[in-house]
Design a protein around this motif. Structure first.
Motif, PDB file in Angstrom:
ATOM      1  N   GLN A   5      -3.922 -13.912 -26.802  1.00  0.00           N
ATOM      2  CA  GLN A   5      -3.634 -13.994 -28.242  1.00  0.00           C
ATOM      3  C   GLN A   5      -2.401 -13.168 -28.595  1.00  0.00           C
ATOM      4  OE1 GLN A   5      -7.277 -12.728 -30.052  1.00  0.00           O
ATOM      5  NE2 GLN A   5      -8.141 -14.798 -30.096  1.00  0.00           N
ATOM      6  N   ASP A   6      -2.274 -11.985 -27.990  1.00  0.00           N
ATOM      7  CA  ASP A   6      -1.098 -11.154 -28.241  1.00  0.00           C
ATOM      8  C   ASP A   6       0.168 -11.840 -27.757  1.00  0.00           C
ATOM      9  OD1 ASP A   6      -2.691  -9.202 -29.368  1.00  0.00           O
ATOM     10  OD2 ASP A   6      -2.813  -8.007 -27.524  1.00  0.00           O
ATOM     11  N   ARG A   9       0.954 -14.687 -30.187  1.00  0.00           N
ATOM     12  CA  ARG A   9       1.513 -14.136 -31.430  1.00  0.00           C
ATOM     13  C   ARG A   9       2.944 -13.673 -31.229  1.00  0.00           C
ATOM     14  NH1 ARG A   9      -3.862 -10.911 -32.736  1.00  0.00           N
ATOM     15  NH2 ARG A   9      -4.976 -12.558 -33.840  1.00  0.00           N
ATOM     16  N   ARG A  13       6.087 -15.107 -33.267  1.00  0.00           N
ATOM     17  CA  ARG A  13       6.980 -14.216 -34.010  1.00  0.00           C
ATOM     18  C   ARG A  13       8.430 -14.386 -33.570  1.00  0.00           C
ATOM     19  NH1 ARG A  13       3.685  -9.742 -32.611  1.00  0.00           N
ATOM     20  NH2 ARG A  13       1.803  -9.998 -33.818  1.00  0.00           N
TER      21      ARG A  13
END
Length: 108
Positions: A5-6, A9, A13
């Motif tokens: 998930q990081d 993300r 971004r």
């Protein structure tokens, strides 16, 4: 799962930060794939490229910075563009199916 998930993300971004470059790259790749699909009669691939390109353009418009007086303008433009594009795709799909039906004797 959190590292995945990081990573996702972080990628999102970065794409938002470099949205113009991402749109140019996505457009180039999707146009080439769409042309290849049209040349080899893979119309599903061509239509999928059109839909993904529409999503990329909508994403670009949604992430564009807006001034205070233009709140909602980008969303309205995306909605109008999406409606026109979907109508065009439906018309093109029907035209392709009609042309295939005329050429292919098994469909008669």
């Amino acid at each position: 799962m959190s590292s995945t998930q990081d990573t996702a993300r972080s990628i999102v971004r970065r794409l938002i930060a470099e949205r113009t470059t991402a749109l140019v790259v996505a457009t180039a790749v999707l146009v080439v794939l769409g042309l290849i699909g049209a040349l080899v009669d893979a119309y599903g691939l061509t239509l999928a490229c059109i839909l993904v390109l529409q999503a990329a353009i909508a994403g670009y418009l949604v992430t564009a910075p807006e001034s205070g007086s233009e709140t909602g303008t980008a969303q309205a433009a995306v909605d109008r563009s999406s409606a026109r594009t979907l109508a065009d795709i439906a018309h093109a799909r029907q035209s392709i199916l009609d042309a295939i039906a005329e050429i292919d004797p098994r469909t008669k």
